[in-house]
Enzyme design. Structure first.
Site, short mmCIF file in Angstrom:
data_model
loop_
_atom_site.label_atom_id
_atom_site.label_comp_id
_atom_site.label_asym_id
_atom_site.label_seq_id
_atom_site.Cartn_x
_atom_site.Cartn_y
_atom_site.Cartn_z
N ARG A 77 -2.16 -9.34 11.75
CA ARG A 77 -2.40 -9.61 10.32
C ARG A 77 -1.28 -9.03 9.45
O ARG A 77 -0.93 -9.59 8.41
CB ARG A 77 -3.74 -9.01 9.87
CG ARG A 77 -3.75 -7.51 9.96
CD ARG A 77 -4.86 -6.84 9.17
NE ARG A 77 -4.69 -5.39 9.26
CZ ARG A 77 -4.02 -4.64 8.39
NH1 ARG A 77 -3.45 -5.19 7.34
NH2 ARG A 77 -3.92 -3.33 8.57
N ARG A 84 0.81 -1.22 0.00
CA ARG A 84 0.00 0.00 0.00
C ARG A 84 0.84 1.27 0.00
O ARG A 84 0.47 2.27 -0.62
CB ARG A 84 -0.91 -0.03 1.24
CG ARG A 84 -1.65 1.25 1.55
CD ARG A 84 -2.37 1.15 2.90
NE ARG A 84 -1.46 0.81 3.98
CZ ARG A 84 -0.69 1.68 4.62
NH1 ARG A 84 -0.70 2.96 4.28
NH2 ARG A 84 0.11 1.29 5.61
N ASN A 131 4.98 -4.22 19.40
CA ASN A 131 3.79 -5.03 19.66
C ASN A 131 4.07 -6.16 20.64
O ASN A 131 3.25 -6.46 21.51
CB ASN A 131 3.24 -5.59 18.34
CG ASN A 131 2.95 -4.52 17.31
OD1 ASN A 131 3.30 -4.65 16.14
ND2 ASN A 131 2.33 -3.42 17.73
N HIS A 155 6.70 -8.90 7.20
CA HIS A 155 7.48 -8.27 6.14
C HIS A 155 8.56 -7.32 6.66
O HIS A 155 8.43 -6.72 7.73
CB HIS A 155 6.56 -7.51 5.18
CG HIS A 155 5.62 -6.57 5.87
ND1 HIS A 155 4.35 -6.97 6.26
CD2 HIS A 155 5.74 -5.27 6.23
CE1 HIS A 155 3.74 -5.95 6.84
NE2 HIS A 155 4.56 -4.91 6.84
N LEU A 156 9.61 -7.22 5.88
CA LEU A 156 10.63 -6.19 6.02
C LEU A 156 10.48 -5.22 4.86
O LEU A 156 10.49 -5.65 3.69
CB LEU A 156 12.02 -6.79 6.00
CG LEU A 156 12.52 -7.48 7.27
CD1 LEU A 156 13.78 -8.29 6.96
CD2 LEU A 156 12.80 -6.46 8.37
N HIS A 165 11.90 2.80 22.55
CA HIS A 165 11.37 3.91 23.35
C HIS A 165 10.25 3.37 24.23
O HIS A 165 9.09 3.35 23.84
CB HIS A 165 10.87 5.02 22.43
CG HIS A 165 10.59 6.30 23.13
ND1 HIS A 165 9.41 6.99 22.98
CD2 HIS A 165 11.35 7.04 23.99
CE1 HIS A 165 9.44 8.09 23.71
NE2 HIS A 165 10.61 8.14 24.33
N ALA A 177 2.62 -7.35 9.81
CA ALA A 177 3.70 -7.26 10.78
C ALA A 177 4.93 -6.60 10.17
O ALA A 177 5.67 -7.23 9.40
CB ALA A 177 4.05 -8.65 11.30
N ASP A 178 5.13 -5.33 10.48
CA ASP A 178 6.32 -4.58 10.09
C ASP A 178 7.44 -5.03 11.04
O ASP A 178 7.53 -4.57 12.17
CB ASP A 178 6.02 -3.08 10.23
CG ASP A 178 7.23 -2.19 10.01
OD1 ASP A 178 8.36 -2.71 9.86
OD2 ASP A 178 7.05 -0.95 10.01
N CYS A 235 -3.41 -3.47 12.72
CA CYS A 235 -2.39 -4.46 12.34
C CYS A 235 -2.41 -5.62 13.33
O CYS A 235 -2.42 -6.78 12.94
CB CYS A 235 -1.01 -3.81 12.31
SG CYS A 235 -0.83 -2.55 11.04
#
Length: 264
Positions: free
Chosen positions: A166, A21, A177, A207-208, A51, A168-169, A146
């Protein structure tokens, strides 16, 4: 946090190149699971500094049922700024769904209050779930959830939690998370008179982003350090009564922060 580094390495080595996206592009796999025994320490990444203030305040913001970034900004947290409108609003995102899920007849459900009541009075139930994914309201959200669904499980005096994420960065989002839901597990366990057990993270599209690959390789070159401990004020017995000052992180000795751009 070997489990997390194993996921990162696997995606670098075996991920499929995909569009997304944001137009950034990713290396992606579908389906992965990690398990963290919370007796082993608080699962806060040590191969780069996170952080912690943002993690704690964001979770408290969710639990408030808030969907405006004002509280976050007042507490030095900017992680949602890129998605907010000119008034700071994000639409019916996590806090709205957790605390005020709207039913077909116009009533609302406080999923968090319902969860705590169920854990206290019917711990063996298989219905201890909270969903942020509301198909009827996704279109109005600045960013659809997410981390979409989580479930609690009681065995003896141990409380465990499983999250389904669903989207995952891996480099930026997933470490937050993991820590956020591990902290939620500690909080829920305390107010229900239970011990924290396992936190299980399950990812869908893992995903990366292509502009995070060098940072991921740098992180993989670093040796993980001992996990810290999260100390929670034992006097808090109401899930909605926690404040930032009720948490103290001990023994956190991470490698330096690694800068990476957020894909919006």
């Amino acid at each position: 946090m070997k489990q997390y580094l194993d996921l990162m390495r696997h995606v670098l080595d075996h991920g499929d190149r995909k569009s997304d996206r944001t137009g950034t592009g990713t290396l992606s796999i579908f389906g992965w699971q990690m398990r963290f025994n919370l007796d082993d320490g608080f699962p806060l990444l040590t191969t780069k500094k996170l952080h912690t203030r943002s993690i704690i305040h964001e979770l408290l913001w969710f639990l408030r049922g808030d969907t405006n970034i004002r509280y976050l900004n007042e507490n030095g947290v900017s992680i949602w700024d890129d998605w907010a409108d000119e008034n700071g609003d994000l639409g019916p995102v996590y806090g709205k769904q957790w605390r005020r899920w709207e039913t077909a007849n116009g009533a609302t459900i406080d999923q968090i209050a319902q969860l705590i009541d169920g854990l206290k009075h019917n711990p063996d139930s298989r219905r201890h779930l909270v969903s942020a994914w509301n198909p009827g309201e996704v279109a109005g959200m600045a960013l659809p959830p997410c981390h979409a669904l989580f479930q609690f499980y009681v065995a003896g005096d141990r409380l465990s939690c499983q999250l389904y994420q669903r989207s995952a960065d891996i480099f930026l989002g997933v470490p937050f998370n993991i820590a956020s839901y591990a902290l939620l597990t500690l909080m829920v366990a305390q107010v229900c008179g239970l011990r924290a057990g396992d936190f299980v993270w399950t990812g869908g599209d893992c995903h990366l982003y292509l502009n995070h690959l060098d940072q991921a390789r740098l992180q993989l070159s670093r040796q993980p350090r001992a996990l810290p401990r999260m100390i929670v004020n034992p006097g808090v017995t109401d899930i909605f009564g926690f404040r930032f000052e009720d948490f103290r992180l001990e023994g956190y000795d991470p490698h330096p922060h690694i800068k990476a751009e957020v894909a919006v």
